[in-house]
Design an enzyme around this catalytic site. Structure first.
Site, PDB file in Angstrom:
ATOM      1  N   HIS A  60       0.847  -1.192   0.000  1.00  0.00           N
ATOM      2  CA  HIS A  60       0.000   0.000   0.000  1.00  0.00           C
ATOM      3  C   HIS A  60       0.884   1.244   0.000  1.00  0.00           C
ATOM      4  O   HIS A  60       2.106   1.156   0.147  1.00  0.00           O
ATOM      5  CB  HIS A  60      -0.966  -0.002   1.183  1.00  0.00           C
ATOM      6  CG  HIS A  60      -0.320   0.072   2.532  1.00  0.00           C
ATOM      7  ND1 HIS A  60       0.496  -0.928   3.033  1.00  0.00           N
ATOM      8  CD2 HIS A  60      -0.372   1.018   3.510  1.00  0.00           C
ATOM      9  CE1 HIS A  60       0.890  -0.608   4.251  1.00  0.00           C
ATOM     10  NE2 HIS A  60       0.396   0.575   4.555  1.00  0.00           N
ATOM     11  N   HIS A  62       1.384   3.838   1.966  1.00  0.00           N
ATOM     12  CA  HIS A  62       1.868   4.551   3.138  1.00  0.00           C
ATOM     13  C   HIS A  62       3.393   4.515   3.094  1.00  0.00           C
ATOM     14  O   HIS A  62       3.997   3.493   2.736  1.00  0.00           O
ATOM     15  CB  HIS A  62       1.330   3.929   4.431  1.00  0.00           C
ATOM     16  CG  HIS A  62      -0.069   4.347   4.749  1.00  0.00           C
ATOM     17  ND1 HIS A  62      -0.875   3.655   5.632  1.00  0.00           N
ATOM     18  CD2 HIS A  62      -0.815   5.412   4.313  1.00  0.00           C
ATOM     19  CE1 HIS A  62      -2.044   4.265   5.718  1.00  0.00           C
ATOM     20  NE2 HIS A  62      -2.034   5.329   4.922  1.00  0.00           N
ATOM     21  N   ASP A  64       5.968   4.203   4.969  1.00  0.00           N
ATOM     22  CA  ASP A  64       6.857   3.215   5.584  1.00  0.00           C
ATOM     23  C   ASP A  64       6.852   1.890   4.842  1.00  0.00           C
ATOM     24  O   ASP A  64       7.533   0.948   5.252  1.00  0.00           O
ATOM     25  CB  ASP A  64       6.506   3.012   7.064  1.00  0.00           C
ATOM     26  CG  ASP A  64       5.062   2.614   7.306  1.00  0.00           C
ATOM     27  OD1 ASP A  64       4.192   2.997   6.504  1.00  0.00           O
ATOM     28  OD2 ASP A  64       4.800   1.919   8.310  1.00  0.00           O
ATOM     29  N   HIS A  65       6.112   1.837   3.726  1.00  0.00           N
ATOM     30  CA  HIS A  65       6.082   0.615   2.930  1.00  0.00           C
ATOM     31  C   HIS A  65       6.601   0.810   1.498  1.00  0.00           C
ATOM     32  O   HIS A  65       6.761  -0.169   0.778  1.00  0.00           O
ATOM     33  CB  HIS A  65       4.669   0.036   2.901  1.00  0.00           C
ATOM     34  CG  HIS A  65       4.220  -0.450   4.247  1.00  0.00           C
ATOM     35  ND1 HIS A  65       4.277  -1.770   4.624  1.00  0.00           N
ATOM     36  CD2 HIS A  65       3.756   0.238   5.321  1.00  0.00           C
ATOM     37  CE1 HIS A  65       3.857  -1.893   5.874  1.00  0.00           C
ATOM     38  NE2 HIS A  65       3.532  -0.680   6.315  1.00  0.00           N
ATOM     39  N   HIS A 140      -7.455  -1.628   5.563  1.00  0.00           N
ATOM     40  CA  HIS A 140      -6.609  -0.618   6.183  1.00  0.00           C
ATOM     41  C   HIS A 140      -7.161   0.753   5.818  1.00  0.00           C
ATOM     42  O   HIS A 140      -8.219   0.860   5.185  1.00  0.00           O
ATOM     43  CB  HIS A 140      -5.163  -0.804   5.708  1.00  0.00           C
ATOM     44  CG  HIS A 140      -4.153  -0.017   6.483  1.00  0.00           C
ATOM     45  ND1 HIS A 140      -4.185   0.106   7.850  1.00  0.00           N
ATOM     46  CD2 HIS A 140      -3.060   0.694   6.074  1.00  0.00           C
ATOM     47  CE1 HIS A 140      -3.176   0.836   8.251  1.00  0.00           C
ATOM     48  NE2 HIS A 140      -2.480   1.217   7.198  1.00  0.00           N
ATOM     49  N   ASP A 210      -0.481  -3.825   5.995  1.00  0.00           N
ATOM     50  CA  ASP A 210      -1.109  -3.539   7.275  1.00  0.00           C
ATOM     51  C   ASP A 210      -2.591  -3.840   7.164  1.00  0.00           C
ATOM     52  O   ASP A 210      -3.177  -3.678   6.104  1.00  0.00           O
ATOM     53  CB  ASP A 210      -0.942  -2.068   7.628  1.00  0.00           C
ATOM     54  CG  ASP A 210       0.509  -1.608   7.754  1.00  0.00           C
ATOM     55  OD1 ASP A 210       1.416  -2.414   7.475  1.00  0.00           O
ATOM     56  OD2 ASP A 210       0.730  -0.431   8.064  1.00  0.00           O
ATOM     57  N   HIS A 268       5.866  -5.505  12.193  1.00  0.00           N
ATOM     58  CA  HIS A 268       5.259  -4.180  12.108  1.00  0.00           C
ATOM     59  C   HIS A 268       4.959  -3.637  13.505  1.00  0.00           C
ATOM     60  O   HIS A 268       3.899  -3.070  13.776  1.00  0.00           O
ATOM     61  CB  HIS A 268       3.985  -4.197  11.248  1.00  0.00           C
ATOM     62  CG  HIS A 268       3.627  -2.833  10.708  1.00  0.00           C
ATOM     63  ND1 HIS A 268       2.695  -2.021  11.320  1.00  0.00           N
ATOM     64  CD2 HIS A 268       4.072  -2.153   9.640  1.00  0.00           C
ATOM     65  CE1 HIS A 268       2.577  -0.895  10.633  1.00  0.00           C
ATOM     66  NE2 HIS A 268       3.408  -0.953   9.607  1.00  0.00           N
TER      67      HIS A 268
END
Length: 301
Positions: A60, A62, A64-65, A140, A210, A268
């Protein structure tokens, strides 16, 4: 099947922890799963060959990914890469990356192929003669997929003693491994079952990060060998997990139990906790076979 954890902590990188990224080595394919900031540094630290990564899967959008993706793509170009690179991710990933390449006048000298995902149903997104990859729709704050990696059943295993007893020429070995019976020159037909053993059982790996607690994924991940499931919070922060659409360690364990998986990996983690051992302790109150991921840790299954 070998899994190398490059990063497994939530939100922002720290001097001693990294956001989500991992490399799955399955059937001699190297798949990069998520690409948080610092991924290429972690690849070097773990001595993984950049050139063997031809497929990247982004869960996805976001940061941090995927914030490490543009840097890795640029480094591939600087290293003289010529092999195609396939990127699987949510619709919008192509626009984000191409805008950065365009504005920095840093186009790649290799083919950069985007496979944008939009479906809310599980779908096959990659398949070759040895491996198949399917999406696992998650729940999410933004459109998110997990990924299910499955080995295909391999060839049957030769019973060398049997083929030698029947004096079968080596030129027939490939057909035998493919499951074919053999006709001998004297007219006898030797059944394949007398010449082979069953193939090695294929392995499967499910990556889920997530997501909130989401039982809809259970039929997709049923009885997988290894499940990685996010566990951002402990049960004491269950309300916060619900608000941010993340899972607790206990909720990840409930999914593992209901899906009857063989092994659960947690990751995570929120960095608010003093030790990640607490996640394992909590999960094992529900599901026994729990392992903790950590940066640089390697699992062989």
């Amino acid at each position: 099947m070998k899994l190398t954890i490059l990063g497994c902590y939530a939100a922002t990188p720290r001097s001693f922890t990294n956001p989500t990224s991992q490399v799955l080595d399955i059937k001699n394919r190297l798949f990069l799963i998520d690409c948080g900031e610092g991924t290429q540094v972690q690849l070097r630290k773990n001595k993984l060959k950049f050139s063997k990564i031809n497929h990247i899967f982004i869960s996805h959008l976001h940061g941090d990914h995927f914030f490490g993706l543009i840097g890795l793509i640029s480094t591939f170009a600087l290293l003289g890469r010529i092999t195609d690179l396939h990127v699987f991710g949510p619709k919008g990933i192509k626009e984000i990356i191409e805008m950065q390449l365009r504005l920095s006048n840093s186009w790649t000298n290799y083919k950069l192929l985007f496979h944008e995902l939009e479906s809310n149903e599980s779908e096959t997104i990659f398949e070759d003669e040895k491996v198949i990859v399917k999406t696992i729709p998650l729940k999410h704050r933004v459109y998110t997929n997990g990924f299910l990696f499955q080995e295909k059943t391999g060839d049957r295993l030769l019973d060398f003693k049997a083929v030698q007893n029947f004096e079968i020429d080596k030129c027939y070995y490939q057909n035998i491994k493919k499951g074919k019976d053999i006709n001998l020159e004297d007219g006898r037909v030797i059944e394949n079952a007398k010449l082979t053993f069953d193939p090695i059982a294929p392995m499967s790996y499910a990556f889920c990060s997530d997501t909130k607690y989401y039982e809809s994924i259970i039929p997709i991940i049923k009885e997988v060998d290894v499940l990685y499931h996010e566990s951002t919070f402990l049960d004491s922060e269950e309300a916060l997990a619900g608000k941010t659409m993340h899972s607790t360690a206990k909720e990840a364990a409930k999914i593992a139990l209901k899906a009857n998986v063989k092994q659960l990996l947690l990751g995570h983690y929120s960095t608010r906790y003093a030790t990640i051992d607490l996640f394992k302790e909590e999960a094992q109150t529900i599901f026994a076979a729990v392992l903790l991921t950590d940066d640089g840790k390697v699992f062989e299954f």
